[in-house]
Design a protein around this motif. Structure first.
Motif, short mmCIF file in Angstrom:
data_model
loop_
_atom_site.label_atom_id
_atom_site.label_comp_id
_atom_site.label_asym_id
_atom_site.label_seq_id
_atom_site.Cartn_x
_atom_site.Cartn_y
_atom_site.Cartn_z
N GLY A 145 12.11 -8.12 -15.84
CA GLY A 145 11.17 -7.02 -15.95
C GLY A 145 11.13 -6.37 -17.32
O GLY A 145 10.10 -5.84 -17.73
N CYS A 146 12.24 -6.39 -18.06
CA CYS A 146 12.26 -5.77 -19.39
C CYS A 146 11.92 -6.75 -20.50
O CYS A 146 11.98 -6.41 -21.67
N ARG A 163 13.04 -2.82 -3.59
CA ARG A 163 12.26 -1.65 -3.19
C ARG A 163 11.14 -2.06 -2.24
O ARG A 163 10.83 -1.33 -1.29
N PHE A 164 10.56 -3.24 -2.50
CA PHE A 164 9.58 -3.78 -1.56
C PHE A 164 10.23 -4.02 -0.20
O PHE A 164 9.69 -3.65 0.85
N ALA A 200 0.82 -1.20 0.00
CA ALA A 200 0.00 0.00 0.00
C ALA A 200 0.86 1.26 0.00
O ALA A 200 0.60 2.21 -0.73
N VAL A 201 1.90 1.27 0.82
CA VAL A 201 2.81 2.42 0.86
C VAL A 201 3.53 2.58 -0.47
O VAL A 201 3.72 3.70 -0.97
N ALA A 202 3.93 1.47 -1.07
CA ALA A 202 4.58 1.52 -2.38
C ALA A 202 3.65 2.16 -3.41
O ALA A 202 4.09 2.97 -4.24
N ALA A 203 2.37 1.81 -3.35
CA ALA A 203 1.39 2.39 -4.28
C ALA A 203 1.26 3.90 -4.06
O ALA A 203 1.19 4.68 -5.02
N VAL A 242 5.95 3.61 -6.22
CA VAL A 242 7.12 2.73 -6.32
C VAL A 242 6.71 1.38 -6.90
O VAL A 242 5.73 0.77 -6.43
N LYS A 243 7.43 0.91 -7.90
CA LYS A 243 7.18 -0.42 -8.48
C LYS A 243 7.90 -1.45 -7.61
O LYS A 243 9.11 -1.65 -7.73
N ASP A 244 7.17 -2.10 -6.73
CA ASP A 244 7.79 -3.00 -5.75
C ASP A 244 7.70 -4.47 -6.14
O ASP A 244 8.26 -5.32 -5.46
N THR A 245 7.00 -4.78 -7.23
CA THR A 245 6.90 -6.16 -7.70
C THR A 245 6.99 -6.19 -9.22
O THR A 245 6.82 -5.17 -9.90
N SER A 246 7.23 -7.39 -9.76
CA SER A 246 7.26 -7.59 -11.20
C SER A 246 6.76 -8.99 -11.52
O SER A 246 6.49 -9.78 -10.62
#
Length: 257
Positions: free
Chosen positions: A226-227, A126-127, A106-109, A113-117
């Motif tokens: 991720g890419c 980052r998570f 929730a804080v990442a949102a 911040v992109k905390d998952t992939s």
């Protein structure tokens, strides 16, 4: 934060949700960035695993439409926070830990911040950084090849700071859902104490339901980052250590064999 007068014995679904909402407010009191959510519960059982909890970014919208001065329809949106009845069955510590895990998302949102992939499965550094702010820690030596740093756990210090909430929630949990036998095997334990096997962090169990369709046990497996780059390597290579993409910096996650 005194929650004694708020949490009641959860003999109905509405009381159960109210108890979870009280814990969420306690988290918000310590971490003001944590947003309001629509709290729901139910079974976390699925075809391939068991979900402890889930954060849904803007899953809900106010049913009333508004039209602004430019003629554009506006709707107030709310995040969803799901906690499974099976999580409640494991105990209050596991439940608070799960709420802290989802509060990290929730804080990442809120921060953008992109905390998952990879379909939100892989939890990146980052998570982990935000999780540590909220009082969680990752105890394994290296990130999981598929889930990354998902399995964060509540620290002793954080557990002490939420001791009153844990105690009150434990007293409030009357309705639970039983942990299925296959999930007990996957997490290595039953529903006994909150300190035993099966209380580790993460959005769900690590592994798949026995008897469900799974990956072939061939020699070569396929992974992507991720890419979108794709690599194929021996299963033992992925088991030995995570493989990092030189382009996006994210760990390759297994997608097929």
């Amino acid at each position: 934060m005194n929650t004694t007068a708020i949490i009641a014995r959860t003999e109905t679904g509405s009381q159960l949700v109210a108890a979870l909402e009280t814990v969420w407010r306690a988290i918000q009191a310590r971490h003001p960035e944590v947003p309001d959510v629509v709290m729901i519960t139910g079974s976390g059982k699925g075809m391939l695993g068991l979900t402890w909890g889930h954060f849904g970014h803007e899953f809900w919208a106010n049913g009333r439409f508004r039209v602004n001065s430019d003629g554009v329809i506006e709707r107030d949106r709310k995040h969803e926070l799901f906690v499974s009845g099976e999580t409640l069955g494991v105990g209050a510590v596991k439940t608070v830990q799960t709420l802290l895990h989802e509060a990290t998302h929730a804080v990442a949102a809120v921060r953008g911040v992109k905390d998952t992939s990879r379909q939100h499965r892989y939890h990146n550094k980052r998570f982990l950084a935000i999780a540590e702010e909220l009082g969680l820690e990752y105890r394994a030596e290296r990130p999981d090849a598929s889930l990354g740093f998902s399995s964060v756990e509540i620290t002793d210090e954080t557990r002490q700071s939420y001791a009153d909430v844990v105690e009150q929630l434990d007293a409030a949990i009357v309705l639970t859902m039983e942990l299925p036998e296959w999930a007990r095997l996957l997490i290595g334990g039953g529903q006994g104490g909150t300190d035993g096997p099966g209380v580790h962090g993460g959005d769900g169990t690590r592994g798949r339901r026995p008897g469900s369709p799974g990956r072939k046990q061939g020699r070569w497996i396929k992974a992507t980052c991720g890419c979108g780059r794709i690599v194929r390597a021996a299963r033992t290579t992925f088991d030995a250590a995570p493989i990092t993409c030189g382009g996006c910096g994210e760990t390759f996650t297994v997608v097929d064999v």
